[in-house]
Design an enzyme around this catalytic site. Sequence first.
Site, PDB file in Angstrom:
ATOM      1  N   SER A  50       2.182  -8.439  -3.631  1.00 32.34           N
ATOM      2  CA  SER A  50       0.911  -9.142  -3.475  1.00 32.34           C
ATOM      3  C   SER A  50       0.823 -10.227  -4.550  1.00 32.34           C
ATOM      4  CB  SER A  50      -0.246  -8.161  -3.655  1.00 32.34           C
ATOM      5  OG  SER A  50      -0.240  -7.682  -4.999  1.00 32.34           O
ATOM      6  N   ASP A  82       2.772 -10.473   0.356  1.00 36.82           N
ATOM      7  CA  ASP A  82       1.668  -9.783   1.018  1.00 36.82           C
ATOM      8  C   ASP A  82       0.360 -10.528   0.709  1.00 36.82           C
ATOM      9  OD1 ASP A  82       0.435  -7.670   2.405  1.00 36.82           O
ATOM     10  OD2 ASP A  82       0.145  -6.495   0.567  1.00 36.82           O
ATOM     11  N   ASP A 104      -2.595 -15.364   4.652  1.00 37.20           N
ATOM     12  CA  ASP A 104      -3.786 -14.655   5.114  1.00 37.20           C
ATOM     13  C   ASP A 104      -4.977 -15.606   5.124  1.00 37.20           C
ATOM     14  OD1 ASP A 104      -5.986 -13.113   5.547  1.00 37.20           O
ATOM     15  OD2 ASP A 104      -5.653 -11.717   3.892  1.00 37.20           O
ATOM     16  N   HIS A 180      -7.890  -1.262   3.280  1.00 45.23           N
ATOM     17  CA  HIS A 180      -7.025  -1.090   2.110  1.00 45.23           C
ATOM     18  C   HIS A 180      -7.667  -0.093   1.143  1.00 45.23           C
ATOM     19  CE1 HIS A 180      -5.796  -5.270   3.382  1.00 45.23           C
ATOM     20  NE2 HIS A 180      -4.630  -4.667   3.300  1.00 45.23           N
ATOM     21  N   HIS A 208      -2.133  -2.994   8.499  1.00 45.15           N
ATOM     22  CA  HIS A 208      -2.414  -2.946   7.052  1.00 45.15           C
ATOM     23  C   HIS A 208      -3.271  -1.717   6.759  1.00 45.15           C
ATOM     24  CE1 HIS A 208      -1.292  -7.090   5.498  1.00 45.15           C
ATOM     25  NE2 HIS A 208      -0.950  -7.123   6.768  1.00 45.15           N
TER      26      HIS A 208
END
Length: 284
Positions: A50, A82, A104, A180, A208
Amino acid sequence: MSFVPLTDLLKEAVQGKYAVGAFNCNNMEIVQAIIGAAEAEKAPVIVQASQGAIKYAGINYIVGLTRLAAESASVPVALHLDHGTSFDQVMQCIRSGFSSVMFDGSKLPVEENINITNQVLAAARPVGVSVEAELGKIGGTEDDITVDERDAMLTDPDEAKYFVSKTGVDALAVAIGTAHGIYKGEPKLDFARLTNIRSLVDTPIVLHGSSGVPDEAIKEAVTRGVSKINIDTNIREAFTGRCREVMAQKPEEIDPRKILGPAREAAMDIIREKIRLFGSSGKA
Ligand code: 13P
């Protein structure tokens, strides 16, 4: 082996009706646990980082550690960004050697998401890097929402079809009820929505927020066409949980290897379990 693009791994997963595990890393031990688990299971694997992990470890450490592990591994490994939220972040990862990136733009209006995703594709395609995009809002753990609000957050199947027709992305992350982090209750996945999306788009689908989703629901999601499954929280829990155990048992221990070594093993155990659950064991 050097890194492979996500598309290669997901193409085989779609054909073979299994999902490839995408596991988040942020330090050497977790990179070793991910690739060690994939080797032990003879499974293709996605190591992902990430923006937070990149900030913590430094991009060259993420790429360097993963490349070292991948080069001596006998299984194919993709290195994936990510939740990249800016074009600049995506470009930095492409230049640094990632084989796959996620842009994203799910918080943006859909036309803006399409526009930036297309810019990312234009930069990534010529250098053989795969691109994942996201539509719909995958919740955080703090979401206290009504059914109507939940519905509005989930991926609209027609919008997914439109988005894919306008971009041609390599993988699409969808919101079907996962979040998440650690769940407060049991997550309820909207399987009808998943099937609907699957019938409208050919693009490999990504789940996810998969830590804490019951095994049966994960299997159902794979049966209905999910090809990439992201896991972070379960690795964190296993890793830090084992650190805590060791430190409680041996409060005088000062050797980091005696704490991080067992933590690495605990991470590897949970990753192996997930690989088997996703059906990718033995597929490399
Ligand atoms: P979890 O933390 O719920 O495993 O989700 C990971 C994820 O989806 C990373 O993008």
